[in-house]
Design a protein around this motif. Structure first.
Motif, PDB file in Angstrom:
ATOM      1  N   THR B 344       0.931  -1.182   0.040  1.00  0.00           N
ATOM      2  CA  THR B 344      -0.125  -0.030  -0.040  1.00  0.00           C
ATOM      3  C   THR B 344       0.733   1.266   0.164  1.00  0.00           C
ATOM      4  O   THR B 344       1.770   1.136   0.516  1.00  0.00           O
ATOM      5  CB  THR B 344      -1.038  -0.121   1.461  1.00  0.00           C
ATOM      6  OG1 THR B 344      -1.807  -0.943   1.169  1.00  0.00           O
ATOM      7  CG2 THR B 344      -1.634   1.355   1.462  1.00  0.00           C
ATOM      8  N   ASN B 345       0.561   2.192  -0.659  1.00  0.00           N
ATOM      9  CA  ASN B 345       0.974   3.647  -0.722  1.00  0.00           C
ATOM     10  C   ASN B 345      -0.009   4.313  -0.070  1.00  0.00           C
ATOM     11  O   ASN B 345      -1.108   4.777  -0.980  1.00  0.00           O
ATOM     12  CB  ASN B 345       1.475   4.108  -1.857  1.00  0.00           C
ATOM     13  CG  ASN B 345       2.904   3.724  -2.351  1.00  0.00           C
ATOM     14  OD1 ASN B 345       3.714   3.562  -1.623  1.00  0.00           O
ATOM     15  ND2 ASN B 345       3.262   3.379  -3.503  1.00  0.00           N
ATOM     16  N   ALA B 346       0.323   4.917   0.995  1.00  0.00           N
ATOM     17  CA  ALA B 346      -0.746   6.091   1.458  1.00  0.00           C
ATOM     18  C   ALA B 346      -0.129   7.153   1.873  1.00  0.00           C
ATOM     19  O   ALA B 346       0.830   7.179   2.564  1.00  0.00           O
ATOM     20  CB  ALA B 346      -1.438   5.489   2.665  1.00  0.00           C
ATOM     21  N   TYR B 347      -0.606   8.345   1.265  1.00  0.00           N
ATOM     22  CA  TYR B 347      -0.062   9.513   1.862  1.00  0.00           C
ATOM     23  C   TYR B 347      -1.067  10.678   2.437  1.00  0.00           C
ATOM     24  O   TYR B 347      -2.123  10.691   1.638  1.00  0.00           O
ATOM     25  CB  TYR B 347       0.846  10.184   0.640  1.00  0.00           C
ATOM     26  CG  TYR B 347       1.400  11.441   0.753  1.00  0.00           C
ATOM     27  CD1 TYR B 347       2.390  11.657   1.421  1.00  0.00           C
ATOM     28  CD2 TYR B 347       0.671  12.492   0.102  1.00  0.00           C
ATOM     29  CE1 TYR B 347       2.969  13.206   1.631  1.00  0.00           C
ATOM     30  CE2 TYR B 347       1.111  13.914   0.283  1.00  0.00           C
ATOM     31  CZ  TYR B 347       2.046  14.073   0.936  1.00  0.00           C
ATOM     32  OH  TYR B 347       2.579  15.354   1.071  1.00  0.00           O
ATOM     33  N   GLN B 348      -0.802  11.399   3.236  1.00  0.00           N
ATOM     34  CA  GLN B 348      -1.851  12.190   3.876  1.00  0.00           C
ATOM     35  C   GLN B 348      -0.945  13.652   4.113  1.00  0.00           C
ATOM     36  O   GLN B 348       0.131  13.644   4.843  1.00  0.00           O
ATOM     37  CB  GLN B 348      -2.279  11.934   4.939  1.00  0.00           C
ATOM     38  CG  GLN B 348      -3.455  12.630   5.434  1.00  0.00           C
ATOM     39  CD  GLN B 348      -4.137  12.122   6.944  1.00  0.00           C
ATOM     40  OE1 GLN B 348      -3.450  12.390   7.840  1.00  0.00           O
ATOM     41  NE2 GLN B 348      -5.209  11.371   6.842  1.00  0.00           N
ATOM     42  N   SER B 349      -1.612  14.796   3.667  1.00  0.00           N
ATOM     43  CA  SER B 349      -1.001  16.018   4.214  1.00  0.00           C
ATOM     44  C   SER B 349      -2.057  17.075   4.557  1.00  0.00           C
ATOM     45  O   SER B 349      -3.188  17.061   3.833  1.00  0.00           O
ATOM     46  CB  SER B 349      -0.223  16.783   3.045  1.00  0.00           C
ATOM     47  OG  SER B 349      -0.112  17.900   2.874  1.00  0.00           O
ATOM     48  N   SER B 350      -1.937  17.719   5.751  1.00  0.00           N
ATOM     49  CA  SER B 350      -2.970  18.971   6.007  1.00  0.00           C
ATOM     50  C   SER B 350      -2.158  20.064   6.454  1.00  0.00           C
ATOM     51  O   SER B 350      -1.135  19.962   7.328  1.00  0.00           O
ATOM     52  CB  SER B 350      -3.981  18.438   7.267  1.00  0.00           C
ATOM     53  OG  SER B 350      -3.957  19.357   7.894  1.00  0.00           O
ATOM     54  N   LYS B 351      -2.295  21.001   5.651  1.00  0.00           N
ATOM     55  CA  LYS B 351      -1.634  22.400   5.904  1.00  0.00           C
ATOM     56  C   LYS B 351      -2.598  23.449   6.034  1.00  0.00           C
ATOM     57  O   LYS B 351      -3.680  23.695   5.392  1.00  0.00           O
ATOM     58  CB  LYS B 351      -0.673  22.710   4.613  1.00  0.00           C
ATOM     59  CG  LYS B 351       0.245  21.580   4.382  1.00  0.00           C
ATOM     60  CD  LYS B 351       1.281  22.102   3.627  1.00  0.00           C
ATOM     61  CE  LYS B 351       2.616  21.300   3.611  1.00  0.00           C
ATOM     62  NZ  LYS B 351       3.032  20.794   2.202  1.00  0.00           N
ATOM     63  N   ASN B 352      -2.417  24.350   6.923  1.00  0.00           N
ATOM     64  CA  ASN B 352      -3.243  25.461   7.308  1.00  0.00           C
ATOM     65  C   ASN B 352      -2.526  26.689   7.447  1.00  0.00           C
ATOM     66  O   ASN B 352      -1.432  26.792   8.139  1.00  0.00           O
ATOM     67  CB  ASN B 352      -4.117  24.965   8.450  1.00  0.00           C
ATOM     68  CG  ASN B 352      -4.727  23.656   8.319  1.00  0.00           C
ATOM     69  OD1 ASN B 352      -5.725  23.469   7.603  1.00  0.00           O
ATOM     70  ND2 ASN B 352      -4.303  22.645   8.988  1.00  0.00           N
ATOM     71  N   ILE B 353      -3.208  27.704   7.225  1.00  0.00           N
ATOM     72  CA  ILE B 353      -2.828  29.337   7.448  1.00  0.00           C
ATOM     73  C   ILE B 353      -3.726  29.718   8.294  1.00  0.00           C
ATOM     74  O   ILE B 353      -5.072  29.945   8.045  1.00  0.00           O
ATOM     75  CB  ILE B 353      -2.464  30.065   6.233  1.00  0.00           C
ATOM     76  CG1 ILE B 353      -1.551  29.298   5.475  1.00  0.00           C
ATOM     77  CG2 ILE B 353      -2.374  31.388   6.841  1.00  0.00           C
ATOM     78  CD1 ILE B 353      -0.667  30.128   4.294  1.00  0.00           C
ATOM     79  N   LEU B 354      -3.616  30.454   9.322  1.00  0.00           N
ATOM     80  CA  LEU B 354      -4.326  31.073  10.169  1.00  0.00           C
ATOM     81  C   LEU B 354      -4.183  32.495   9.931  1.00  0.00           C
ATOM     82  O   LEU B 354      -3.109  33.107  10.158  1.00  0.00           O
ATOM     83  CB  LEU B 354      -4.125  30.748  11.738  1.00  0.00           C
ATOM     84  CG  LEU B 354      -4.312  29.248  12.360  1.00  0.00           C
ATOM     85  CD1 LEU B 354      -3.843  29.048  13.693  1.00  0.00           C
ATOM     86  CD2 LEU B 354      -5.694  28.686  12.019  1.00  0.00           C
ATOM     87  N   LEU B 355      -5.121  33.109   9.407  1.00  0.00           N
ATOM     88  CA  LEU B 355      -5.222  34.661   9.123  1.00  0.00           C
ATOM     89  C   LEU B 355      -5.351  35.522  10.595  1.00  0.00           C
ATOM     90  O   LEU B 355      -5.125  36.786  10.508  1.00  0.00           O
ATOM     91  CB  LEU B 355      -5.857  35.180   8.046  1.00  0.00           C
ATOM     92  CG  LEU B 355      -5.514  34.591   6.689  1.00  0.00           C
ATOM     93  CD1 LEU B 355      -6.563  34.948   5.589  1.00  0.00           C
ATOM     94  CD2 LEU B 355      -4.145  34.926   6.131  1.00  0.00           C
ATOM     95  N   SER B 356      -5.841  35.036  11.569  1.00  0.00           N
ATOM     96  CA  SER B 356      -6.319  35.790  12.799  1.00  0.00           C
ATOM     97  C   SER B 356      -6.077  35.033  13.976  1.00  0.00           C
ATOM     98  O   SER B 356      -5.857  33.705  13.850  1.00  0.00           O
ATOM     99  CB  SER B 356      -7.676  36.095  12.672  1.00  0.00           C
ATOM    100  OG  SER B 356      -8.601  35.314  13.642  1.00  0.00           O
TER     101      SER B 356
END
Ligand SMILES: Nc1ncnc2c1ncn2[C@@H]1O[C@H](COP(=O)(O)OP(=O)(O)OP(=O)(O)O)[C@@H](O)[C@H]1O
Ligand SMILES: [Mg+2]
Lengths: 251, 438
Positions: B344-356
Motif C-alpha cells: 500500500t502507498n498511503a499519503y496524507q497532508s494537512s496544511k493550514n494558514i491562520l489569518l487571525s
C-alpha cells in the motif's frame, strides 16, 4: 538621491546601526565592505523597509522624500530596489506572474495604466538576455529549487525588469561562479546611467574589478569608519580589516 | 404537502419515524433497511461531545433547537437557476431542491442513452435491481449515527447509473439548493453506480435560496465504483448561509479503479464532511483533495477515512485550510491498512494558514497499519502567512493586499491544480479571489 544622516537602527532591542551617514548622488556607485556582522544587511533591510527592524534615530531622504515614512512597497515604487543576500523561495508564485503584478502596481502608483501583455513579454525577453537567465527559470516559482547562483542571478533579472533608480546589491557576488560573476556585473554595468545609483555590498574586491565604484566605504560595528576610492578595496584585500579595527580603537 | 414535526432528540427522531415511515418511498427491501437503520440510530444516538468522532463538532447543540422534519417534497415555484450555473461549464444539470430532484429545473442535454439519471424515488420503483445490489452497501448504517438516520428517513435524491464501458462525455452538475421558510431538517440521499471501465465527472454544488432560517441537511451519497472505472467527484460548498450540513460520502472501489475527489468549502455556517473510501480491489488509486477558506464564525469539519483492504493500492490526501475571523477548522484523516493490503502507498497532508489569532484549527492524522510492507506518511502544519515572503513581494512593489492574495493563492495552488475541469477551476479561482478579498 539618497541622504542618510546619523541613522540608528536595531532589532530585538539590540542596536546594530549606530549613527550611519552616507550621501549617494545620482549616477554614483558606492561599495560598502566590512567584516561579518558589521551591519551591512541590517542597513539594507532598514532601507528597504523591513518592519522587524526598529529605527531609533536619524533621517533618510530619498529623492527629497522621507524614506522612513514609506511602506516597503512605496519605497519600491519610488525606485528603490534591494537584491537580497539570501533570496527566499516562494513556491506557487511564478516569477513572471509576480513581476507583472509588481510592474503594474508600480505603474498604477505613477498614474500609468497596466502594461500591454506583448510589451511585458518583450521586456522579459530582453532582460532575460541581459543577465543570461534561462527562460525556464523565469517561468518557475520564485527561486524555488534554484541553485544559490541562480537565485542571485534572478535578483539581478528582477532589478533589470523593474529598472529602479537606486539599487542595493547585498553580496550579490557571493556564491556566483566566475562566469556568472562576469554576467551579473555586465548586467549591472549596462544598467548604469547618470540617473541610476548603486550601493554594492561585497566582501571581495574582485567584483569591483568589474563594477568599478566611485567610492568604497568600510562599515564596522554599525558605522562607516573609512571611506576612499576604489584603491581602498585593494588595500583591504591585501591587509584585511585588522588595521582598520585598530585605527577605530585608537581613535 | 409537508409533514411537519418538531424534533429535538434521538428518541423523538425514532418515534417520529414510526409516524412517517409509511409515507417514505421504497419497496419492502428498502423498508426493511430503513427499519434496521432506525434501530441502529436509536442505539447510536446523536453523538455526544464525548464521542471522539464528533469531539470538535457539537452536533448535540445543532439538534437542540426544534426544527421541522421534511420528508415530502416541497415545491418551489419557478425559480431561476441561472445564478447557480457555473460559467462556461457545458454540463448536464440536475437540480435538487431540499434534496428532492426537480425534473422541471434539471436539464440533460444529449446524455449518453444508456446512462440513467433519475430521482431516487423513481429508482426505488424502476431500478430495484440496482437498488437491491447497491443501496446501503457503501455507507454502513452501523458506523455512524447520521448514516443511520439518513438511511431511515432518506426521502429523495439522485440516482445515476453509468453502465459498463460507458464514458459520459460532459460533466454532470448536481445543484443542491436549500430553501425553507421555517427551520427544517432534510435527508438527501444519492446513489451513483459506475460500471466496469466506465468514466464520469460529477460536480456537486451546494447553495441556498432565500433561507431566512436555519436548515439542517444530513446527506448521504453512496458511490459504487466498479473495476477499471474512473470517477472524478468535485464538491463545492459555496453559498450556504444558514445551511448546516452533515454530509457523508461513502465510496467503494473495485480493482483497477480510480477515484478523484475534491471538497471545497468557502461559505456555510456549519459544515461537517465525512468522506469514506473503501479500497475493495487491487491496484486502486484514490486522490482526496480538500480546501476550506473560512471567516467569521464558520465551522468546517472534514473527516476522511481511507480503508486499504487489498494490496497494491495508492491513496493520496491533501487538505488545505485558510482560516480567518473566529472560524474553526477541523481535519481528521484516518488511514487503515488492513492485513491483506501489502504494498500500500498511503499519503496524507494537512496544511493550514491562520489569518487571525481567533481562528482555530484541529488537525489530526490517524494511521492504523496492520500490514508490514507498506509506505505510509502523513504531515500536518499550521502557521501564519509567511512574513519573509510577504516582505520580499512588497520590496518589489506589490501592495500588502495583493502580496497576501498572491501568497494565499500560491498556498492553495496545488489543490486547485487537481481540478481537471477548466471551467470549474476558473469559477473557483474567481470565488476564492472574492473570498480572500473580503
Ligand atoms: N533578527 C536578528 N536578531 C538578532 N540579531 C540580529 C538579527 N539580525 C541581525 N542580527 C545581528 O546584527 C548584526 C549585524 O548583522 P548583519 O546581517 O547586518 O551583518 P552583515 O554585515 O550583513 O554580515 P555578513 O557580512 O555576514 O552578511 C549581527 O551581529 C547579527 O547577529
Ligand atoms: Mg549580510
Amino acid at each position: 538621491m539618497l541622504t542618510i544622516k546619523n541613522l540608528r537602527a536595531g532589532i530585538e532591542g539590540k542596536e546594530i546601526i549606530k549613527g550611519f551617514n552616507l550621501e549617494v548622488k545620482a549616477g554614483e556607485v558606492h561599495a560598502i565592505m566590512g567584516p561579518n556582522g558589521s551591519g551591512k544587511s541590517t542597513l539594507s533591510n532598514v532601507l528597504a523597509g523591513r518592519e522587524d527592524y526598529i529605527v531609533s534615530g536619524g533621517e533618510v531622504s530619498f529623492n527629497g522624500k522621507n524614506l522612513l515614512d514609506m511602506s516597503p512597497e512605496v519605497r519600491a515604487r519610488e525606485g528603490l530596489f534591494l537584491a537580497f543576500q539570501y533570496p527566499i523561495e516562494i513556491p506557487g508564485v511564478s516569477n513572471i506572474n509576480f513581476l507583472k503584478t509588481a510592474i503594474n502596481e508600480i505603474r498604477a502608483y505613477k498614474g500609468i495604466g497596466p502594461m500591454e501583455a506583448k510589451d511585458f513579454l518583450k521586456l522579459i525577453k530582453e532582460k532575460q538576455a541581459l543577465v543570461e537567465l534561462q527562460g525556464s527559470l523565469a517561468g518557475r516559482s520564485v527561486n524555488e529549487g534554484f541553485s544559490g547562483g541562480e537565485k542571485k542571478r534572478n535578483e539581478i533579472f528582477q532589478m533589470a525588469v523593474l529598472e529602479p533608480t537606486l539599487a542595493i546589491l547585498d553580496e550579490t557576488d557571493s556564491g556566483l561562479d566566475i562566469d556568472a560573476l562576469r554576467i551579473v556585473a555586465n548586467g549591472v554595468n549596462k544598467l548604469r546611467s547618470e540617473n541610476r545609483s548603486f550601493i554594492v555590498i561585497t566582501h571581495y574586491q574582485r567584483l569591483l574589478d568589474y563594477i568599478v565604484p566611485d567610492f568604497v566605504h568600510v562599515l564596522y560595528d554599525g558605522v562607516i569608519v573609512k571611506s576612499g576610492g576604489k584603491e581602498l578595496a585593494l588595500e583591504l584585500e591585501e591587509k584585511g580589516y585588522d588595521w582598520i579595527k585598530k585605527e577605530v580603537v585608537e581613535a | 404537502m409537508i409533514t411537519a414535526e418538531k424534533i429535538s432528540s434521538t428518541d423523538k427522531l425514532v418515534s417520529d419515524f414510526e409516524a412517517v415511515k409509511k409515507t417514505l418511498p421504497g419497496n419492502s427491501f428498502v423498508q426493511s433497511i430503513r427499519q434496521k437503520a432506525i434501530e441502529s440510530f436509536s442505539a447510536l444516538g446523536i453523538p455526544a461531545r464525548e464521542n471522539e468522532e464528533y469531539k470538535y463538532s457539537n452536533v448535540q447543540k445543532l439538534f437542540s433547537e426544534a426544527v421541522t422534519l421534511s420528508v415530502v417534497e416541497m415545491t418551489l415555484s419557478k425559480i431561476s437557476i441561472d445564478k447557480y450555473l457555473i460559467p462556461n461549464l457545458d454540463a448536464h444539470i440536475i437540480v435538487l431542491i431540499n434534496g428532492f430532484l426537480s425534473e422541471e429545473l434539471s436539464l440533460l442535454k444529449n446524455l449518453e442513452k444508456s446512462v440513467v439519471v433519475s430521482s431516487l424515488q423513481k429508482a426505488f420503483e424502476k431500478h430495484s435491481e440496482f437498488i437491491e445490489r447497491h443501496f446501503s452497501t457503501c455507507a454502513d448504517i452501523n458506523s455512524d449515527a447520521f448514516i443511520a438516520l439518513n438511511t431511515a428517513y432518506a426521502s429523495d435524491g439522485v440516482f445515476i447509473n453509468v453502465p459498463d464501458n460507458t464514458v459520459v462525455e460532459k460533466p454532470i452538475h448536481i445543484i443542491n439548493i436549500i430553501a425553507a421558510k421555517e427551520s427544517t431538517f432534510f435527508f438527501p440521499r444519492n446513489l451513483f453506480v459506475v460500471g466496469k471501465s466506465a468514466q464520469v465527472q460529477l460536480v456537486e454544488t451546494f447553495e441556498t435560496h432565500d433561507l431566512p432560517v436555519k436548515a439542517i441537511s444530513t446527506s448521504v451519497t453512496e458511490i459504487a465504483i466498479n473495476e477499471n472505472a474512473k470517477v472524478q467527484y468535485y464538491r463545492l460548498q459555496n453559498d450556504c448561509g444558514n445551511g448546516q450540513q452533515i454530509n457523508t460520502v461513502s465510496a467503494s472501489q473495485q480493482k483497477n479503479s480510480h477515484f478523484d475527489t475534491n471538497t471545497v468549502t468557502l461559505s456555510g455556517g456549519w459544515v461537517r464532511n465525512n468522506l469514506n473510501i473503501a479500497l475493495n480491489g487491487e491496484n486502486c488509486e484514490s486522490h482526496l483533495n480538500g480546501l476550506f477558506i473560512t471567516s467569521d464564525t464558520q465551522h468546517v469539519d472534514n473527516h476522511t477515512l481511507v480503508d486499504h483492504r487489498k494490496p497494491h493500492c495508492e491513496s493520496n490526501q491533501t487538505y488545505k485550510g485558510i482560516l480567518d475571523g473566529k472560524s474553526t477548522g477541523i481535519f481528521n484523516g484516518k488511514i487503515f491498512v488492513q492485513r491483506d493490503a501489502q504494498k500500500t502507498n498511503a499519503y496524507q497532508s494537512s496544511k493550514n494558514i491562520l489569518l487571525s489569532d481567533d481562528a482555530t484549527i484541529n488537525a489530526k492524522p490517524q494511521l492504523e497499519i496492520y500490514a508490514d510492507d507498506v509506505k505510509c506518511s502523513h504531515g500536518s502544519s499550521t502557521g501564519k502567512i509567511d512574513e519573509d515572503a510577504l516582505f520580499y513581494l512588497r520590496a518589489r512593489g506589490l501592495g500588502i493586499e495583493s502580496a497576501r492574495k498572491l501568497l494565499l493563492h500560491a498556498f492553495v495552488n496545488d489543490v486547485m491544480q487537481t481540478i481537471r475541469i477548466n471551467a470549474l477551476r476558473d469559477y473557483l479561482e474567481t470565488l476564492i479571489h472574492k473570498k480572500l478579498g473580503e
